[in-house]
Design a protein around this motif. Structure first.
Motif, PDB file in Angstrom:
ATOM      1  N   HIS B  98       0.834  -1.212   0.000  1.00 52.31           N
ATOM      2  CA  HIS B  98       0.000   0.000   0.000  1.00 52.31           C
ATOM      3  C   HIS B  98       0.870   1.264   0.000  1.00 52.31           C
ATOM      4  CE1 HIS B  98      -2.710  -3.092   1.764  1.00 52.31           C
ATOM      5  NE2 HIS B  98      -3.630  -2.456   1.061  1.00 52.31           N
ATOM      6  N   ARG B  99       0.223   2.400  -0.177  1.00 53.08           N
ATOM      7  CA  ARG B  99       0.898   3.686   0.029  1.00 53.08           C
ATOM      8  C   ARG B  99       1.442   3.744   1.458  1.00 53.08           C
ATOM      9  NH1 ARG B  99      -3.346   8.472   1.581  1.00 53.08           N
ATOM     10  NH2 ARG B  99      -4.029   7.511   3.520  1.00 53.08           N
ATOM     11  N   ILE B 100       2.387   4.637   1.714  1.00 54.84           N
ATOM     12  CA  ILE B 100       2.909   4.824   3.069  1.00 54.84           C
ATOM     13  C   ILE B 100       2.363   6.133   3.616  1.00 54.84           C
ATOM     14  CG2 ILE B 100       4.988   5.136   4.475  1.00 54.84           C
ATOM     15  CD1 ILE B 100       6.494   3.460   2.406  1.00 54.84           C
ATOM     16  N   ALA B 101       1.725   6.080   4.794  1.00 52.39           N
ATOM     17  CA  ALA B 101       1.186   7.298   5.412  1.00 52.39           C
ATOM     18  C   ALA B 101       0.923   7.018   6.882  1.00 52.39           C
ATOM     19  CB  ALA B 101      -0.104   7.728   4.711  1.00 52.39           C
TER      20      ALA B 101
END
Lengths: 308, 308
Positions: B98-101
């Protein structure tokens, strides 16, 4: 966007520039169109390595927007260490060996971090995984990055993987690891033509410690006396910086990269904390620290604890 | 700490549980002491896969503190999707797609993310890099994760790497990929014993879109008519949820996993946005969407744009 820029952190060191050159080359071999760039000009050590392997210094950029490009980051991830407008860029990949913080993306990406001593050690692994051959000059700049980040394997941040990677790269680069390594590190210790103020600012950071504002600068040398022979001039400059910037304590760590020791030069009243931190007695504002080379692992934590 | 827990996200799906089991096994082979755990009980699809390969469901945990353990995360990184007290834990590794956040660490770590369809595809790569053999049951649960995340390679999130990984794992697991895959997906589509309210809440998310509060639920089925035969009951439940939670629009995406199509069932006034988004005319509050299976890639962006 089809154009991709690959770069390391601000105030680039040899790994920031070397890993960018190597990872950009690898990506191009894998079919991408990338360019290695940098957020500053090479320091003397890095320039020595680039010259030795016949590589040009990467172009310096100050913003992404005008470049119309996506980006790949090496040797850093925290936005405040990156290009000013990094938050607006599309980050496709990161290769790094630091903690992750102040970093986020809107989309899934390639992120490769490992707790080793140098980014180029990880880049070597990715070359192998993709079975891409490493040209001599690229191997040379990657080797230089590992030597730089680990102080020729003497830093406590160095792992067995870094050392094995360096040996493998030295073979490809066709250099004698120890001999080349020392010459390269020495190239970064050319201090004689720098004023005391410049020398104190080469690699300096401020740290809040138990209410005190502590400044810790580090310089590498092959001869402690070359630096400490300028003690009076250095102390005057340290006092001036303290007055100007409100530091309570100024610690200059002069590191002998040949013998892996450091000598401290201290300015300020709170010398007791220094003596407690390193279990030494200051003599003429100085103390010798056997085996200490890493500010991050061997100076900051100890001093922080002494202040708390 | 010497004990390490490996786990996926809250409301675990087959990848969250399968990648945890596989990555924990790999770490143990490499000399670590880890346990695969989960932040919830397996859904029916995952339970089918676990049973098929004779694996027990991972122990469910609700906090790290009482476990006295460090952690490795799979299939997620955002703290709000993780265990409640993740911010206080020492995160040693992350494997994710997934995206990193909303993620940060104090120390360097191992972080491995790639923009592929399933975490287990990346875990397979790490097995190979470390030359660790994969037992049949572990290969089976990893295969199940890839089938689940990619809907048997029909989701637009699926990459060639996911498909190749699944084929390789099916060999080791000793199952017929297509046959087993369909049976497993069907096991997650057992909707007949669920009330309309439960069905609407199985996999539902809210999205702000141009001032409107839009709820989008998705259910997988092997027979659209089995679900849409309950249209009246579903519409009553959708209206009740809208009144209770202030949604302006309720979109139910009923996905036919055999033929890779979806039918929408809509409640609310703003049907024009739906018709514009998918270029369809609603008939009896319904519309058929050819080839649509991914809410993330084929529903949310299109509807968002129609509202803006």
């Amino acid at each position: 966007m089809s154009k991709i820029l690959v770069f390391g952190h601000q105030n680039p060191d040899t790994d920031a520039i070397g890993a960018a050159i190597a990872f950009s080359y690898l990506q191009n071999q894998l079919g991408k169109t990338t360019e290695a760039v940098a957020l500053g000009t090479p320091n003397e050590e890095t320039q020595y390595a680039l010259d030795h392997f016949g590589l040009p210094a990467p172009r310096v950029i100050t913003a992404i927007k005008e470049e119309q490009a996506d980006v790949m980051l090496v040797d850093h991830n925290e936005f405040q260490q990156s290009v000013a407008d990094i938050a607006e860029a599309m980050i496709l990949a990161v290769v790094d060996h630091h903690r992750i913080a102040n970093f986020e993306t809107a989309n899934p990406l390639y992120y490769r971090a490992e707790p080793v001593g140098c980014t180029s050690t990880i880049v070597l692994k990715i070359f192998k995984e993709n079975q891409v051959e490493i040209p001599q000059a690229i191997a040379g700049i990657m080797l230089s990055a590992i030597i730089s980040d680990t102080l020729l394997f003497k830093s406590p941040t160095c792992t067995a993987e870094d050392e094995a990677a360096a040996k493998e790269l030295a073979e490809i680069a066709g250099v004698d690891l120890e001999g080349y390594g020392l010459e390269m590190l020495k190239a970064g210790t050319n201090l004689s033509d720098k004023t005391a103020a410049v020398l104190l600012d080469l690699d300096a950071k401020s740290f809040p410690m138990g209410g005190a504002n502590v400044r810790i600068a580090q310089v590498n040398t092959v001869d402690l006396n070359e630096v400490l022979g300028r003690q009076e001039e250095l102390e005057t400059a340290m006092q001036a910086e303290m007055t100007e910037n409100g530091y309570d304590l100024f610690v200059l760590v002069v590191t002998d990269i040949l013998n892996s020791n450091s000598e401290l030069l201290i300015a300020g009243e709170q010398t007791e904390a220094v003596e407690k931190a390193f279990q030494v007695k200051l003599d003429n504002n100085r103390a010798f620290l056997e085996g200490v080379v890493s500010r991050k692992k061997q100076v900051v934590p100890q001093l922080t604890e002494a202040f708390n």
